[in-house]
Structures are given as structure tokens and as C-alpha cells.
Design an enzyme around this catalytic site. Structure first.
Site, PDB file in Angstrom:
ATOM      1  CE  LYS A 237      31.773  30.472  25.904  1.00 33.97           C
ATOM      2  NZ  LYS A 237      31.811  30.585  27.645  1.00 33.97           N
TER       3      LYS A 237
ATOM      4  CD  GLN B 161      28.950  29.428  30.201  1.00 29.81           C
ATOM      5  OE1 GLN B 161      30.757  29.257  29.479  1.00 29.81           O
ATOM      6  NE2 GLN B 161      29.088  29.941  30.145  1.00 29.81           N
TER       7      GLN B 161
ATOM      8  CG  ASP C 149      35.367  33.696  30.643  1.00 26.27           C
ATOM      9  OD1 ASP C 149      35.527  33.646  28.805  1.00 26.27           O
ATOM     10  OD2 ASP C 149      35.082  32.765  31.254  1.00 26.27           O
TER      11      ASP C 149
HETATM   12  N1  GUN Z   1      28.378  33.664  30.852  1.00 33.49           N
HETATM   13  C1  GUN Z   1      27.801  34.142  29.271  1.00 33.49           C
HETATM   14  N2  GUN Z   1      29.258  34.645  28.432  1.00 33.49           N
HETATM   15  C2  GUN Z   1      29.907  34.708  29.154  1.00 33.49           C
HETATM   16  C3  GUN Z   1      31.564  34.181  29.693  1.00 33.49           C
HETATM   17  O1  GUN Z   1      32.149  34.603  27.979  1.00 33.49           O
HETATM   18  N3  GUN Z   1      32.193  33.246  29.877  1.00 33.49           N
HETATM   19  C4  GUN Z   1      31.906  32.370  30.812  1.00 33.49           C
HETATM   20  N4  GUN Z   1      32.406  32.082  31.796  1.00 33.49           N
HETATM   21  N5  GUN Z   1      30.693  32.415  31.283  1.00 33.49           N
HETATM   22  C5  GUN Z   1      29.398  33.324  30.249  1.00 33.49           C
END
Ligand code: GUN
Length: 295
Positions: free
Chosen positions: A52, A96, A119
Site C-alpha cells: 500500500k 490494518q 477503508d
Molecule cells: N485486512 C485484510 N484486508 C484489509 C483491508 O482491506 N483493509 C484493512 N485495513 N485491513 C485488511
């Protein structure tokens, strides 16, 4: 034999659009900023966060990764979120998941300012999406699936979609997006799961089949309608000593056998994964525009 849907290529196309939007904002004095919070040592999470941050860097979004220890308390994490909520240079906040067991995940998601919820996990974002507010943040993976379908000429409108997996991150929100009265929606959606009786027959109804159940190679050929478009959201690590890392990634679809009967299929990796990151970036642009009032 299926056409292989190239998520990497389509995601790169979207990142190009994001870069252009970033340049336009920069010319007006706005640099979109994303803060990513990583708590603990989950190796998969560390990989995702790195990807990311790299994508942000490539497109000109200013990103920072805040790493916190596995022993972080609820109060410590909340204090970080409060600080980011108040920081005007931060337009997007992403914590996350999963979080260590001592942390109450829902409370953390709730704590993020809704206007920075890139998100799309905050109840305000989920609620707005649910009632058809097209300006709500769409969570990245469901939005990526819709975008992938649209950009490969597989408009879900009027189609039957079968989704297997009812998570808050993928299955549930995707079922709402695809059935919404909007571009990229208007499908008739079945949200199936591990307790659906005669699951293969239910999934075989789908002109489009989405696998998001988190079980390696769960969807076999018997669950796929001949000619269906198959979208595999799963990313599972399977032990494999013959590889350098000692594992390989497989999806939720038994790829080789489903490849033979589907009309199109996403690979793992290189299908939905890159799209998720691309959609996160588009959400960051949206947040920066809305917060600053500059478009
Ligand atoms: N863990 C797995 N997928 C995601 C996501 O799209 N965002 C976040 N913050 N954590 C995740």
C-alpha cells in the site's frame, strides 16, 4: 478454457488515473495524505502494508506507516487515531486488520473520523453505502471487484451473481454494491456461505461467481456454471517446501479445473489483490477532495 482477467494491468490503469488526479490536486496546493497503522507482527499484514505504501509513493500520495508493537493497548492505539483524526495533512486513515486479541476491533474502526475512513469499514460508511449513497466510501475489495467486472466488459446488470462468503470486508458489502440501483449494480445476488444447503447447486446459478470464503481451493468445477465469470478474492498461504518462501499463494477457487469451464477467471495472485490497493488510492483522492473542498 477461460480468459484470464489481468487485475494487475487494470489496477495499473487505475493507478495512472490516480496519479493524474494527484497531480491536479498538487497544482492546487493539496497533497493527498494516507496514514497506515500496523499493529503487531502478522507477516501477511506487513506485506500488504508495504504494498500500500509503495503504491502511494508511485502515485504521489504522501503516506506514512505507523508501526506499533504486538503488545499495544486499546488506549495507545486510540490515542494514535485521535492524533491522526486531528492532523489536517492526513486525509485517509487505515488500520490494518486483523488486530491483536487485546484490541477491540470494532471500537477502533468506530474511532476513525468517518471523513477519513478510506477503508470504508466505519459504520457511517457502511450505512451510507447500504442506503444507496453513491458518495460513500466503498470498501476497497468490493469496489475492486465491481471495477474489475466493469472494465472487462462483464457488467453485472441483469445477471445472477452468486457470492460465497459473508464477511464484513468482502461478501456482505459486495452483495449490497452489486444489487444496488446504480452503474456496476443491478444484479440479482445470492449471498451464500458455509451453511448454505446444497452449496454447489446454489453457486451454479451464478452467471458471475465470487469466491470470498477464505478456504484454499474451496470452489470446485461442480460449483461453476459453464461459461460463468469467476472472481477469486481468496488469498491463502499453503505450505510448499519446493518454493523459496516455503509457501505459495492460492485462491478460494480450484483454478485449474475451473479454468476449463469458466468464460473468464481471475488468477491469484494478480487478480483482485492489485485492484484492492488501486481502489484504496481512489478513496484517498476522494477523501482529500472532500476534506479540503478542492477538486
Ligand atoms: N485486512 C485484510 N484486508 C484489509 C483491508 O482491506 N483493509 C484493512 N485495513 N485491513 C485488511
Amino acid at each position: 478454457m477461460a480468459e484470464v482477467i489481468d487485475g494487475k494491468r487494470i489496477a495499473a490503469e487505475i493507478r495512472g488515473e490516480v496519479k493524474q488526479a494527484v497531480d491536479e490536486l498538487a497544482a492546487k496546493g493539496v497533497v493527498p495524505g494516507l496514514s497506515v497503522v500496523l499493529v503487531g507482527e502478522n507477516p501477511a499484514s506487513a506485506v500488504y502494508v508495504r504494498m500500500k505504501a509503495k503504491a502511494c509513493e508511485e502515485t504521489g500520495i504522501k503516506s506514512e506507516v505507523i508501526k506499533m508493537s504486538e503488545e499495544t493497548t486499546q488506549a495507545e492505539l486510540e490515542a494514535v487515531i485521535d492524533r491522526l483524526n486531528a492532523d489536517e495533512s492526513v486525509h485517509g486513515i487505515l488500520v490494518q486488520l486483523p488486530l491483536p486479541p487485546q484490541i477491540e476491533e470494532q471500537d477502533i474502526i468506530f474511532r476513525i473520523a468517518p471523513e477519513k475512513d478510506v477503508d470504508g469499514f466505519h459504520p457511517v460508511s457502511v450505512g451510507r453505502m447500504m442506503i444507496g449513497d453513491l458518495t460513500a466510501f466503498r470498501s476497497a475489495t468490493p469496489a475492486g471487484v465491481v471495477e474489475l467486472l466493469m472494465r472487462t466488459g462483464n457488467d453485472p446488470s441483469g445477471k445472477r451473481v452468486a457470492i460465497v462468503g459473508r464477511s464484513n470486508i468482502v461478501g456482505k458489502p459486495l452483495s449490497v454494491l452489486l444489487s444496488q440501483k446504480m452503474k456496476g449494480g443491478n444484479a440479482t445476488v445470492t449471498l451464500a456461505h458455509s451453511r448454505t444447503p446444497d452449496l454447489p447447486a446454489v453457486l451454479r446459478e451464478g452467471d458471475i461467481l465470487v469466491a470470498a470464503i477464505g478456504v484454499p481451493e474451496f470452489v470446485k468445477a461442480e460449483s461453476v456454471k459453464p461459461g460463468a465469470v469467476v472472481i477469486d478474492v481468496g488469498v491463502n498461504r499453503v505450505d510448499d517446501d519446493s518454493t523459496e518462501k516455503g509457501y505459495r499463494l492460492v485462491g478460494d477457487v480450484a483454478y485449474d479445473e475451473v479454468f476449463e469451464i469458466a468464460s473468464a477467471i481471475t488468477p491469484v495472485p494478480g487478480g483482485v489483490g492489485p485492484m484492492t490497493i488501486a481502489m484504496l488510492l481512489t478513496n484517498c483522492i476522494q477523501a482529500a477532495r472532500e476534506i479540503t473542498g478542492v477538486s
